[in-house]
Design an enzyme around this catalytic site. Structure first.
Site, PDB file in Angstrom:
ATOM      1  N   ARG A 116       3.990   0.419 -11.416  1.00 52.02           N
ATOM      2  CA  ARG A 116       3.556   1.064 -12.874  1.00 52.02           C
ATOM      3  C   ARG A 116       3.465   2.470 -12.946  1.00 52.02           C
ATOM      4  NH1 ARG A 116      -1.019  -1.352 -15.677  1.00 52.02           N
ATOM      5  NH2 ARG A 116      -2.791  -0.168 -14.073  1.00 52.02           N
ATOM      6  N   LYS A 181      -4.786  -4.093  -1.090  1.00 49.46           N
ATOM      7  CA  LYS A 181      -4.132  -4.711  -2.469  1.00 49.46           C
ATOM      8  C   LYS A 181      -3.157  -5.717  -1.173  1.00 49.46           C
ATOM      9  CE  LYS A 181      -1.207  -2.519  -5.682  1.00 49.46           C
ATOM     10  NZ  LYS A 181      -1.288  -1.866  -7.336  1.00 49.46           N
ATOM     11  N   ARG A 314     -11.140   1.557 -12.207  1.00 52.16           N
ATOM     12  CA  ARG A 314     -11.518   1.931 -10.603  1.00 52.16           C
ATOM     13  C   ARG A 314     -13.032   0.866 -10.367  1.00 52.16           C
ATOM     14  NH1 ARG A 314      -7.361   2.155 -10.194  1.00 52.16           N
ATOM     15  NH2 ARG A 314      -5.182   3.598  -9.925  1.00 52.16           N
TER      16      ARG A 314
HETATM   17  P1  ATP Z   1      -3.415   0.353 -11.035  1.00 52.53           P
HETATM   18  O1  ATP Z   1      -4.596   0.346 -10.366  1.00 52.53           O
HETATM   19  O2  ATP Z   1      -3.773   1.340 -12.191  1.00 52.53           O
HETATM   20  O3  ATP Z   1      -2.824  -0.737 -11.343  1.00 52.53           O
HETATM   21  P2  ATP Z   1      -2.171   0.741  -9.161  1.00 52.53           P
HETATM   22  O4  ATP Z   1      -1.984   1.798  -7.882  1.00 52.53           O
HETATM   23  O5  ATP Z   1      -2.337  -1.085  -8.685  1.00 52.53           O
HETATM   24  O6  ATP Z   1      -2.557   1.575 -10.130  1.00 52.53           O
HETATM   25  P3  ATP Z   1       0.198  -0.325  -9.488  1.00 52.53           P
HETATM   26  O7  ATP Z   1       1.942   0.255 -10.208  1.00 52.53           O
HETATM   27  O8  ATP Z   1       0.382  -1.186  -9.248  1.00 52.53           O
HETATM   28  O9  ATP Z   1      -0.397   0.752  -9.290  1.00 52.53           O
HETATM   29  O10 ATP Z   1       1.284  -0.240  -7.899  1.00 52.53           O
HETATM   30  C1  ATP Z   1       1.574   0.995  -7.315  1.00 52.53           C
HETATM   31  C2  ATP Z   1       1.411   1.604  -6.013  1.00 52.53           C
HETATM   32  O11 ATP Z   1       0.756   0.767  -5.187  1.00 52.53           O
HETATM   33  C3  ATP Z   1       0.807   2.553  -5.175  1.00 52.53           C
HETATM   34  O12 ATP Z   1       0.907   4.001  -5.897  1.00 52.53           O
HETATM   35  C4  ATP Z   1       0.300   2.558  -4.495  1.00 52.53           C
HETATM   36  O13 ATP Z   1      -0.732   3.378  -4.336  1.00 52.53           O
HETATM   37  C5  ATP Z   1       0.720   0.971  -4.199  1.00 52.53           C
HETATM   38  N1  ATP Z   1       1.279   0.683  -3.022  1.00 52.53           N
HETATM   39  C6  ATP Z   1       2.636   1.082  -2.961  1.00 52.53           C
HETATM   40  N2  ATP Z   1       3.069   0.158  -1.589  1.00 52.53           N
HETATM   41  C7  ATP Z   1       2.689  -0.564  -1.766  1.00 52.53           C
HETATM   42  C8  ATP Z   1       3.085  -1.824  -0.355  1.00 52.53           C
HETATM   43  N3  ATP Z   1       3.386  -2.646  -0.330  1.00 52.53           N
HETATM   44  N4  ATP Z   1       1.090  -2.931  -0.437  1.00 52.53           N
HETATM   45  C9  ATP Z   1       0.205  -2.608  -1.154  1.00 52.53           C
HETATM   46  N5  ATP Z   1       0.000  -1.362  -1.912  1.00 52.53           N
HETATM   47  C10 ATP Z   1       0.831  -1.278  -2.111  1.00 52.53           C
END
Ligand code: ATP
Length: 319
Positions: A116, A181, A314
């Site tokens: 995003r 994640k 968060r």
């Molecule tokens: P939010 O909490 O706002 O959803 P997010 O950090 O989960 O934020 P997303 O846009 O859903 O944001 O995903 C992008 C983020 O995920 C990146 O900034 C990085 O921190 C993380 N990311 C990138 N690649 C991967 C991956 N392969 N596996 C897990 N996390 C990843």
């Protein structure tokens, strides 16, 4: 280069001589191609004097027939690329070129995988799923309501079925194992949502990834959670079946029919959180979601709802 990969994908040792003979090139040309493989695709290759070359772990490529064989009646046309900028971007180009939805775009690697707000999704070669399903939506804002949360449920179920029992949801659309994640979801839309539009359901799942230097938050993968490597073609097929089931329910009953199930699987239900919207921060306690999938927070004892693609949740330190 791919042919060399085809030869090496079994994870066994192959001598430079045998590889050269199979490819019709010299041993030094084989050596150059191997350097390329390591650098461009980030694939570690063991080089052992007297035995030859071996991929650090065997590779199984995405394959449309294998996916179809496990997909029951859910057989969408599938476009598989070796490498794309982003499967969502590729899907949008295919919509633009007139491809009829529904269809599925998969890739072994993304060079500019999207999260995003322009964030990057780390997408190494042949290890994970980079999956974009395109749907055509006619005259139905209701069909878009809560859609990214519905996708989250399907991804979560597919992961649990693959052995990741603790996979759970984080509003709006992340799938986590505890605080790590394992999958991300990004919906993109073209056309007029009140009339005819196409929506791309973009899903990234960490499947067999075991190392990633450049992910800047805690992460995990199916293999790290279950201890064994996963057949990605099988996972694509199972994910498709879960998606089909949830999308059908969503289409006929609306998001409200899935609200309770979603809340039951929300990792941060009842937790103290901060909701970040750009430079603004709202502190509250998670009550759940509403019938449209918006987040319900208790803020200073008052229930408030929030929705929109720019919001991030968060955990608060004191939660
Ligand atoms: P939010 O909490 O706002 O959803 P997010 O950090 O989960 O934020 P997303 O846009 O859903 O944001 O995903 C992008 C983020 O995920 C990146 O900034 C990085 O921190 C993380 N990311 C990138 N690649 C991967 C991956 N392969 N596996 C897990 N996390 C990843």
């Amino acid at each position: 280069m791919l042919t060399l990969l085809e030869l090496l994908k079994d994870g066994r040792f192959h001598s430079g001589e045998a590889l050269g003979a199979a490819l019709g090139v010299s041993r030094s040309a084989v050596w150059k191609q191997l350097q390329h493989l390591e650098a461009e695709l980030n694939l570690p290759i063991h080089k052992v004097r007297g035995r030859g070359y071996q991929l650090a772990s065997p590779l199984a490529f995405l394959n449309a027939e294998e996916i179809a064989a496990n997909s029951g009646s859910t057989v969408w046309p599938v476009y598989i690329s070796d490498s794309v900028d982003s499967t969502n971007a590729e899907a949008l180009r295919l919509v633009d070129a007139g491809s009829a939805a529904p269809f599925l775009v998969l890739a072994e690697q993304q060079t500019a995988g999207r999260g995003r707000r322009g964030r990057k999704w780390v997408s190494p070669y042949a290890q994970n799923l980079y999956y974009s399903l395109v749907l055509r939506i006619e005259g139905g804002l209701r069909q878009l309501e809560g859609l990214s949360l519905v996708v989250g449920l399907a991804v979560m179920q597919a992961l649990r079925e693959a052995g990741v029992q603790r996979a759970a949801l984080k509003w709006p659309n992340d799938v986590l194992v505890e605080d790590k994640k394992i999958a991300g979801i990004l919906l993109e839309l073209v056309g007029d949502p009140a009339d005819i539009c196409h929506v791309v359901l973009g899903i990234g799942i960490n499947v067999n990834m075991q190392k990633a230097a450049d992910v800047d938050q805690q992460w995990t993968s199916v293999q790290l959670e279950t201890g064994s490597s996963v057949d990605r073609n099988h996972l694509v097929a199972r994910l498709g079946l879960h998606l089909q089931g949830y999308l059908d329910r969503h289409k006929s009953l609306g998001f409200s029919a899935l609200q309770e199930e979603w809340e039951q699987n929300h990792l941060w239900q009842g937790r103290a959180v901060s909701l970040i919207a750009g430079v603004n921060q709202i502190d509250g306690v998670v009550l759940g979601i509403d019938r449209q999938g918006a987040l319900r927070l208790s803020v200073d004892g008052v229930e408030k709802t929030y929705s929109g693609g720019e919001l991030s949740l968060r955990l608060r330190d004191d939660s």
